[in-house]
Design a protein around this motif. Structure first.
Motif, PDB file in Angstrom:
ATOM      1  N   GLN A  95     -27.420  13.816  32.506  1.00  0.00           N
ATOM      2  CA  GLN A  95     -28.600  13.277  31.806  1.00  0.00           C
ATOM      3  C   GLN A  95     -27.709  11.979  31.311  1.00  0.00           C
ATOM      4  O   GLN A  95     -28.360  10.836  31.247  1.00  0.00           O
ATOM      5  N   THR A  96     -26.432  12.032  30.823  1.00  0.00           N
ATOM      6  CA  THR A  96     -25.706  10.983  30.358  1.00  0.00           C
ATOM      7  C   THR A  96     -25.335   9.930  31.311  1.00  0.00           C
ATOM      8  O   THR A  96     -25.301   8.636  31.260  1.00  0.00           O
ATOM      9  N   ARG A  97     -25.439  10.218  32.786  1.00  0.00           N
ATOM     10  CA  ARG A  97     -25.199   9.237  33.700  1.00  0.00           C
ATOM     11  C   ARG A  97     -26.633   8.703  34.095  1.00  0.00           C
ATOM     12  O   ARG A  97     -26.486   7.777  34.707  1.00  0.00           O
ATOM     13  N   GLY A  98     -27.642   9.120  33.413  1.00  0.00           N
ATOM     14  CA  GLY A  98     -29.027   8.379  33.681  1.00  0.00           C
ATOM     15  C   GLY A  98     -30.054   9.037  34.536  1.00  0.00           C
ATOM     16  O   GLY A  98     -30.987   8.277  34.941  1.00  0.00           O
ATOM     17  N   GLU A  99     -29.853  10.135  34.748  1.00  0.00           N
ATOM     18  CA  GLU A  99     -30.803  10.663  35.862  1.00  0.00           C
ATOM     19  C   GLU A  99     -30.897  12.155  35.513  1.00  0.00           C
ATOM     20  O   GLU A  99     -29.742  13.092  35.555  1.00  0.00           O
ATOM     21  N   PHE A 100     -31.933  12.942  35.360  1.00  0.00           N
ATOM     22  CA  PHE A 100     -32.135  14.390  35.335  1.00  0.00           C
ATOM     23  C   PHE A 100     -33.444  14.813  35.996  1.00  0.00           C
ATOM     24  O   PHE A 100     -34.267  13.953  35.706  1.00  0.00           O
ATOM     25  N   GLY A 101     -33.538  16.309  35.700  1.00  0.00           N
ATOM     26  CA  GLY A 101     -35.009  16.934  36.037  1.00  0.00           C
ATOM     27  C   GLY A 101     -35.601  17.323  34.919  1.00  0.00           C
ATOM     28  O   GLY A 101     -35.027  17.887  34.134  1.00  0.00           O
ATOM     29  N   GLY A 102     -36.823  17.140  34.777  1.00  0.00           N
ATOM     30  CA  GLY A 102     -37.694  17.755  33.689  1.00  0.00           C
ATOM     31  C   GLY A 102     -38.855  16.871  33.239  1.00  0.00           C
ATOM     32  O   GLY A 102     -39.678  16.336  34.074  1.00  0.00           O
TER      33      GLY A 102
END
Length: 460
Positions: A95-102
């Protein structure tokens, strides 16, 4: 910090193996001020662990017991400390890298339920109409009461294309609202921008991840080119921005400052205090800036708003911010045991203000919607101070007789022209329609009025 984390992990591992507390832990307890009480309490923990392991009605995993105990230890401290199991730790790094699932929502825990801080723009949650302040009471029909924040987040995340049903309790709604949302890969566009008219740069920052500062600089360059030399000022929109990385907040504030302190942090030990100072170079070239904040602006957002406000580089407009003035350090644990997120410091604005539980007071208060003053005081929006075990604003220099902020250097003829709430009949806010955004309208007008002042800072 690392030494303490390592010792705690060793104690937990000993308990998990069913080992009675030995001489090493006893020595550690004695070294901690010679307190035998510490040793006795560790023995208590080991005794409870052994009894639950042996006598609970169903078999339980040692790892689950230890992780639950560690998480209970941390969540009992304040609203932001927590244990991150290996999966949640990996999710946080993504998430801190700028991409996540949800789903695309920032959440916290309040009164046993999951409360929405803010939906992220252009994500499934935002498109489904999830709003700041919503309480998520059920996930797929199962109550969130009793779930930890991490457990609820883990349930809301999942593979792209899978659906989840949220039951929401919303202020002003007599009945719960049910929303079905299809999960997606979340690649939030953390910086959005456009020209208001042809002369005001509007930049909205939705969160602070590793891409924020780079995207902000690109936005400013693009807007300057679009304006063709006609740029009069900047509106920096930090409303409903829940925060993020401290270093990104420092860089964003530095983008608009030529010199001076940006933020300082004070930890338990005086020698751990830190300060960050601005370097020369203002990407706005001295143009007037108005910063928009509201009750959803938290943490890193408040660092930026506070720094620009204290240096009188910007006028802060809107409503009081959330008031999260604490710093969390993520400490990885060895042996693929995840990490802990521990509150390790409070941060302070350049003038020495602690924002913890108080928030940033805008220079000019402007409400987003028309509101009766009596209703507003009776139903305040939840902020940091309303959370259980929220830290106090200790050590604020401004509470100990320090020099207050200098007065806002704007003619009364300009500030009095700003309307404090929408007139009768003003349309309800629709995020897709700028003409319904009353706060933005007032900010844009203020920027143009500031640009017209003869004494304003000249462009370089």
């Amino acid at each position: 910090m690392k030494l303490r984390v390592g010792t705690t992990a060793a104690v937990a591992a000993a308990f998990a193996a069913g080992i009675i507390i030995g001489p090493q832990v006893a020595a550690w307890a004695q070294a901690d001020g010679g307190r035998a009480e510490t040793y006795r309490l560790l023995q208590l923990f080991g005794d409870v662990f052994a009894r639950v392991r042996a006598e609970y009605v169903e078999p339980v995993q040692d790892r689950d017991l230890v992780e639950n105990a560690v998480n209970g230890m941390l969540t009992g401290l304040d609203p932001h400390s927590a244990y991150l199991n290996p999966r949640n730790f990996r999710d946080m790094q993504v998430q801190t890298r700028g991409e996540f699932g949800g789903l695309g929502i920032e959440v916290t825990q309040e009164n046993g339920y999951i409360r929405v801080i803010s939906p992220i723009d252009e994500t499934p949650a935002a498109r489904a109409g999830v709003k700041p302040g919503d309480f998520i009471t059920h996930l797929n029909g199962t109550s969130t009461q009793g779930l930890t924040l991490q457990e609820a987040v883990e349930q809301m995340r999942g593979e792209r294309g899978t659906a989840i049903r949220l039951t929401i309790r919303r202020e002003g709604e007599a009945r719960p609202v049910e929303v079905s949302i299809t999960r997606d890969v979340i690649r939030p566009q953390v910086v959005r921008y456009r020209l208001e008219g042809n002369d005001v740069a509007y930049i909205r920052v939705t969160s602070f991840n590793e891409q924020t500062d780079t995207n902000l600089r690109r936005a400013m360059t693009a807007l300057r080119q679009q304006a063709g030399g006609n740029l009069k000022g900047v509106v920096l929109d930090l409303r409903n921005n829940p925060g993020g990385l401290l270093d990104q907040a420092v860089q964003v504030a530095d983008d608009f400052l030529d010199q001076g302190e940006i933020v300082s942090t004070r930890a338990r030990r005086p020698e751990d205090a830190q300060r960050w100072n601005a370097r020369s170079g203002d990407i706005a070239n001295g143009l007037p800036i108005v910063v928009l904040v509201n009750g959803g602006s938290a943490s890193a957002s408040e660092i930026v708003a506070g720094a620009l406000q204290d240096h009188r580089r910007a006028v802060v407009l809107g409503t009081r911010s959330f008031g999260k003035g604490s710093v969390q350090t993520v400490m990885p644990l060895g042996g693929n045991n995840g990490a802990i997120r521990l509150t390790t410091a409070r941060y302070y604005t350049p003038s020495g203000r602690s924002i913890q539980s108080t928030g940033i007071e805008p220079d000019i208060e402007v409400r987003a919607a028309r509101q009766d003053p009596q209703t507003a005081s009776a139903n305040p929006r939840d902020r940091e101070a309303d959370l259980r075990r929220a830290l106090r604003a200790e050590g604020s220099e401004t509470q100990n007789g320090a020099t207050p902020l200098p007065p806002l250097n704007l003619p009364a003829a300009i500030t009095e022209r700003v309307q404090r709430q929408p007139p009768e009949g003003f349309p309800a806010l629709d995020p897709t329609k700028p003409e319904t955004d009353f706060q933005l309208q007032q900010a844009t007008s203020l920027v143009r009025a500031m640009a017209a002042q003869p004494q304003r800072r000249a462009q370089r």
